[in-house]
Write a protein that holds these residues in place. Structure first.
Motif, mmCIF file in Angstrom:
data_model
loop_
_atom_site.group_PDB
_atom_site.id
_atom_site.type_symbol
_atom_site.label_atom_id
_atom_site.label_comp_id
_atom_site.label_asym_id
_atom_site.label_seq_id
_atom_site.Cartn_x
_atom_site.Cartn_y
_atom_site.Cartn_z
ATOM 1 N N GLY A 1 0.927 -1.129 -0.041
ATOM 2 C CA GLY A 1 -0.062 0.146 0.133
ATOM 3 C C GLY A 1 0.613 1.276 0.168
ATOM 4 N N ASP A 2 2.183 1.184 0.380
ATOM 5 C CA ASP A 2 2.928 2.610 0.569
ATOM 6 C C ASP A 2 3.844 2.607 -0.984
ATOM 7 O OD1 ASP A 2 2.353 2.973 2.840
ATOM 8 O OD2 ASP A 2 3.794 1.467 3.770
ATOM 9 N N GLY A 3 3.640 1.715 -1.851
ATOM 10 C CA GLY A 3 4.396 1.754 -3.251
ATOM 11 C C GLY A 3 4.937 0.412 -3.678
ATOM 12 N N ALA A 4 6.041 0.405 -4.451
ATOM 13 C CA ALA A 4 6.529 -0.788 -4.997
ATOM 14 C C ALA A 4 8.035 -0.793 -5.091
ATOM 15 C CB ALA A 4 6.200 -1.046 -6.409
ATOM 16 N N VAL A 5 8.576 -2.032 -4.789
ATOM 17 C CA VAL A 5 10.322 -2.078 -5.045
ATOM 18 C C VAL A 5 10.428 -3.010 -6.221
ATOM 19 C CG1 VAL A 5 12.303 -2.831 -3.990
ATOM 20 C CG2 VAL A 5 10.444 -1.799 -2.531
ATOM 21 N N LEU A 6 11.043 -2.297 -6.952
ATOM 22 C CA LEU A 6 11.544 -2.993 -8.563
ATOM 23 C C LEU A 6 12.897 -3.654 -8.348
ATOM 24 C CD1 LEU A 6 10.241 -0.429 -11.081
ATOM 25 C CD2 LEU A 6 8.884 -2.434 -9.852
ATOM 26 N N THR A 7 13.226 -4.738 -8.777
ATOM 27 C CA THR A 7 14.498 -5.212 -8.941
ATOM 28 C C THR A 7 14.617 -5.657 -10.315
ATOM 29 O OG1 THR A 7 14.483 -6.446 -6.639
ATOM 30 C CG2 THR A 7 16.198 -7.042 -8.112
ATOM 31 N N VAL A 8 15.919 -4.786 -10.820
ATOM 32 C CA VAL A 8 16.102 -5.119 -12.401
ATOM 33 C C VAL A 8 17.385 -5.997 -12.469
ATOM 34 C CG1 VAL A 8 16.560 -3.579 -14.200
ATOM 35 C CG2 VAL A 8 14.934 -2.890 -12.470
ATOM 36 N N GLU A 9 17.653 -6.612 -13.689
ATOM 37 C CA GLU A 9 18.974 -7.198 -13.880
ATOM 38 C C GLU A 9 19.544 -6.270 -15.228
ATOM 39 O OE1 GLU A 9 20.274 -11.402 -13.298
ATOM 40 O OE2 GLU A 9 19.302 -11.223 -15.262
ATOM 41 N N SER A 10 20.668 -6.008 -15.189
ATOM 42 C CA SER A 10 21.107 -5.326 -16.457
ATOM 43 C C SER A 10 22.680 -5.196 -16.329
ATOM 44 C CB SER A 10 20.778 -3.833 -16.290
ATOM 45 O OG SER A 10 21.337 -2.846 -17.180
ATOM 46 N N ARG A 11 23.304 -5.223 -17.511
ATOM 47 C CA ARG A 11 24.761 -5.124 -17.492
ATOM 48 C C ARG A 11 25.339 -4.030 -17.232
ATOM 49 N NH1 ARG A 11 26.018 -1.976 -21.841
ATOM 50 N NH2 ARG A 11 24.503 -1.959 -23.530
ATOM 51 N N LEU A 12 24.503 -2.871 -16.815
ATOM 52 C CA LEU A 12 24.910 -1.501 -16.383
ATOM 53 C C LEU A 12 25.236 -1.323 -14.973
ATOM 54 C CD1 LEU A 12 22.136 0.735 -18.169
ATOM 55 C CD2 LEU A 12 24.546 0.398 -18.788
ATOM 56 N N ALA A 13 24.797 -2.380 -14.226
ATOM 57 C CA ALA A 13 24.867 -2.459 -12.774
ATOM 58 C C ALA A 13 26.112 -2.047 -12.286
ATOM 59 C CB ALA A 13 24.622 -4.006 -12.219
ATOM 60 N N PRO A 14 27.437 -2.748 -12.960
ATOM 61 C CA PRO A 14 28.918 -2.227 -12.327
ATOM 62 C C PRO A 14 29.248 -0.786 -12.490
ATOM 63 C CG PRO A 14 28.812 -4.162 -13.659
ATOM 64 C CD PRO A 14 27.624 -3.842 -13.795
ATOM 65 N N GLN A 15 28.251 -0.064 -13.487
ATOM 66 C CA GLN A 15 28.458 1.321 -13.610
ATOM 67 C C GLN A 15 27.743 2.267 -12.543
ATOM 68 O OE1 GLN A 15 28.447 2.595 -17.480
ATOM 69 N NE2 GLN A 15 28.159 0.542 -18.024
#
Length: 197
Positions: A19-33
């Motif tokens: 009810g307070d929002g959302a948490v998104l988890t993403v996978e991407s090759r950009l993560a190290p940057q």
């Protein structure tokens, strides 16, 4: 600030809603940057990166962002356009974007036109007043040129590079997309309106 040049097509790993929002988890090759607290445009919405682990990172999405964008419709497996914030020494290749979505539109038509694909998007007239033919608009965070506009819809033409590198290549009629109009148009409207009174 962003430019609308997508750097990676990430994948939503999980979406945790309450009810307070959302948490998104993403996978991407950009993560190290990416560092904790960095701004990242996700389908054109500026979000703050948290919880970076390997090639995965998260975002806390507040209710305001869920109301004004299509992020609330994402599920695990969804492809998202990702762009890191513009560095001061970088080339401005697209157009100036803030990652502050103005509203959403619905894809109402798709047709092939030579090697390009024309996508028609329907949106609110209050948003369309800022859209001009041959002007810039961000659709799901992608900087595009408007090729046609009327009272209820506008067209953008997608080249093969855009179709391959962004989630717009897999779009379908009925899909909701995030829209950010040219910020200059909004400033001009406010200044002209103030002097017209």
């Amino acid at each position: 600030m962003f430019t609308g040049l997508v750097e990676d097509l990430g994948t939503i790993v999980s979406v945790d809603r309450d009810g307070d929002g959302a948490v998104l988890t993403v996978e991407s090759r950009l993560a190290p940057q990416i560092g904790e607290g960095d701004s990242v445009a996700v389908n054109g919405v500026c979000l703050t990166a948290t919880g970076i682990r390997g090639e995965r990172f998260g975002f806390d999405v507040m209710l305001e962002s869920l109301r004004r964008s299509s992020l609330g419709e994402l599920d695990a497996g969804s492809a998202v356009n990702l762009e890191l914030a513009l560095r001061a020494d970088a080339r401005l290749g697209g157009h100036i974007m803030q990652g502050h979505v103005d509203g959403v539109g619905a894809v109402s038509g798709i047709r092939e036109d030579g090697f390009s694909r024309v996508v028609t998007i329907e949106t609110d007239p209050d948003l369309l007043k800022y859209v001009v033919e041959k002007g810039s608009i961000a659709v799901d965070g992608v900087s595009l040129t408007v090729s046609r506009v009327d009272d209820s819809t506008f067209d953008v033409s997608l080249i093969p590079e855009t179709l391959e590198r962004t989630n717009l290549g897999g779009t379908s009629v009925g899909r909701t997309v995030n829209l950010e109009v040219d910020v200059v148009a909004k400033y001009v409207e406010k200044l002209v309106g103030a002097h017209a009174r």
